[in-house]
Design a protein around this motif. Sequence first.
Motif, PDB file in Angstrom:
ATOM      1  N   MET A   1      93.484  70.909  46.943  1.00  0.00           N
ATOM      2  CA  MET A   1      92.435  71.168  47.929  1.00  0.00           C
ATOM      3  C   MET A   1      91.063  70.777  47.399  1.00  0.00           C
ATOM      4  N   VAL A   2      90.833  71.017  46.115  1.00  0.00           N
ATOM      5  CA  VAL A   2      89.565  70.603  45.504  1.00  0.00           C
ATOM      6  C   VAL A   2      89.464  69.077  45.499  1.00  0.00           C
ATOM      7  N   ALA A   3      90.580  68.402  45.199  1.00  0.00           N
ATOM      8  CA  ALA A   3      90.584  66.937  45.170  1.00  0.00           C
ATOM      9  C   ALA A   3      90.302  66.349  46.548  1.00  0.00           C
ATOM     10  N   VAL A   4      90.814  66.995  47.603  1.00  0.00           N
ATOM     11  CA  VAL A   4      90.553  66.521  48.968  1.00  0.00           C
ATOM     12  C   VAL A   4      89.054  66.453  49.230  1.00  0.00           C
ATOM     13  N   ARG A   5      88.329  67.431  48.752  1.00  0.00           N
ATOM     14  CA  ARG A   5      86.897  67.534  49.037  1.00  0.00           C
ATOM     15  C   ARG A   5      86.022  66.719  48.090  1.00  0.00           C
ATOM     16  N   THR A   6      86.495  66.507  46.876  1.00  0.00           N
ATOM     17  CA  THR A   6      85.588  65.944  45.864  1.00  0.00           C
ATOM     18  C   THR A   6      85.985  64.576  45.324  1.00  0.00           C
ATOM     19  N   HIS A   7      87.255  64.186  45.450  1.00  0.00           N
ATOM     20  CA  HIS A   7      87.706  62.958  44.778  1.00  0.00           C
ATOM     21  C   HIS A   7      87.738  61.798  45.775  1.00  0.00           C
ATOM     22  N   HIS A   8      86.669  61.013  45.783  1.00  0.00           N
ATOM     23  CA  HIS A   8      86.591  59.829  46.640  1.00  0.00           C
ATOM     24  C   HIS A   8      85.992  58.678  45.831  1.00  0.00           C
ATOM     25  N   PRO A   9      86.731  58.153  44.861  1.00  0.00           N
ATOM     26  CA  PRO A   9      86.174  57.113  43.989  1.00  0.00           C
ATOM     27  C   PRO A   9      85.895  55.818  44.749  1.00  0.00           C
ATOM     28  N   ALA A  10      84.765  55.211  44.434  1.00  0.00           N
ATOM     29  CA  ALA A  10      84.379  53.953  45.081  1.00  0.00           C
ATOM     30  C   ALA A  10      84.971  52.792  44.295  1.00  0.00           C
ATOM     31  N   THR A  11      86.280  52.636  44.407  1.00  0.00           N
ATOM     32  CA  THR A  11      86.962  51.577  43.659  1.00  0.00           C
ATOM     33  C   THR A  11      88.217  51.145  44.399  1.00  0.00           C
ATOM     34  N   LEU A  12      88.594  49.905  44.164  1.00  0.00           N
ATOM     35  CA  LEU A  12      89.853  49.362  44.665  1.00  0.00           C
ATOM     36  C   LEU A  12      90.644  48.822  43.483  1.00  0.00           C
ATOM     37  N   VAL A  13      91.914  48.557  43.710  1.00  0.00           N
ATOM     38  CA  VAL A  13      92.796  48.069  42.646  1.00  0.00           C
ATOM     39  C   VAL A  13      93.216  46.642  42.983  1.00  0.00           C
ATOM     40  N   ALA A  14      93.041  45.729  42.039  1.00  0.00           N
ATOM     41  CA  ALA A  14      93.462  44.341  42.228  1.00  0.00           C
ATOM     42  C   ALA A  14      94.959  44.222  41.961  1.00  0.00           C
ATOM     43  N   ARG A  15      95.685  43.668  42.919  1.00  0.00           N
ATOM     44  CA  ARG A  15      97.130  43.459  42.776  1.00  0.00           C
ATOM     45  C   ARG A  15      97.444  41.976  42.993  1.00  0.00           C
ATOM     46  N   PRO A  16      97.287  41.147  41.957  1.00  0.00           N
ATOM     47  CA  PRO A  16      97.550  39.711  42.129  1.00  0.00           C
ATOM     48  C   PRO A  16      99.000  39.398  42.479  1.00  0.00           C
ATOM     49  N   ASP A  17      99.926  40.309  42.158  1.00  0.00           N
ATOM     50  CA  ASP A  17     101.333  40.067  42.450  1.00  0.00           C
ATOM     51  C   ASP A  17     101.642  40.199  43.930  1.00  0.00           C
ATOM     52  N   VAL A  18     100.780  40.863  44.734  1.00  0.00           N
ATOM     53  CA  VAL A  18     101.111  41.097  46.143  1.00  0.00           C
ATOM     54  C   VAL A  18     100.827  39.876  47.026  1.00  0.00           C
ATOM     55  N   PRO A  19      99.656  39.228  47.062  1.00  0.00           N
ATOM     56  CA  PRO A  19      98.377  39.627  46.483  1.00  0.00           C
ATOM     57  C   PRO A  19      97.595  40.500  47.473  1.00  0.00           C
ATOM     58  N   ALA A  20      96.787  41.419  46.915  1.00  0.00           N
ATOM     59  CA  ALA A  20      96.002  42.311  47.757  1.00  0.00           C
ATOM     60  C   ALA A  20      95.085  43.162  46.894  1.00  0.00           C
ATOM     61  N   PHE A  21      94.059  43.701  47.538  1.00  0.00           N
ATOM     62  CA  PHE A  21      93.328  44.839  46.997  1.00  0.00           C
ATOM     63  C   PHE A  21      93.918  46.070  47.664  1.00  0.00           C
TER      64      PHE A  21
END
Length: 242
Positions: free
Chosen positions: A59-79
Amino acid sequence: MNGVFGWVARRRLVVLVTTLLVAVGLEVLLHVVGDETAAWMVILAVDLGLPVLLLVGAMVAVRTHHPATLVARPDVPAFETPADPVVVLGSAAFTVWPVKWGADAIEDVAAYPEEWFFPALVAFIAVVVTVLFWIAALGRFGVRLRPDGILSRRVVGSRFIPWDALELPHPATAHHPQWVSLNLVRSSGVPVVLPATGVSAELLARAVHEYANRPDLRPALGTRAELDRFQAIPQIAALRER
């Protein structure tokens, strides 16, 4: 706390296996120590408190954890959006209870072997519930930005939105920290949203805006170089530094 939640998201299997081993160990101790002793009461308190603690963390993570980042997946390829610690912690909590159900079922079969069916059914349900929660936690669900469009992957069903289906120049808005609303060229009247779980909704909306309006950049989606370029945009860099 974001550092802790980020570690949970990256070490999903470690968190789940550790929770499972702790839950099994507590059940063994409860049966070895004996009923109504002081040690038994302490172990029982830990056994009952562990899932509650994990759910509070979720519940704490729902409210506070919103990192401004994406993950690079060259194998898919996708972010793609990072793994969500909320699902991991929730699945860990729901791992503890099925272990308890299974332990009680084994004890009932040992005491009344002729009445094995119902305890066996309970133990089977406990295993199925645990497996389903682990699939949700360990699977690659979330949002993927691919060269051909946006894929929203969920435990039950997925949805694909081609880039051409988005209305320009404003294809996405982040009015809520948990989702991003998409603006479609042909709207059916039903809102189309992307889950912003484990990621900043504003960052996800800006990423959709960037690649919906820049088709020349889409072939590079999934590469580390393109992710670095996107994250170096002043507005995105400022968002990451908040």
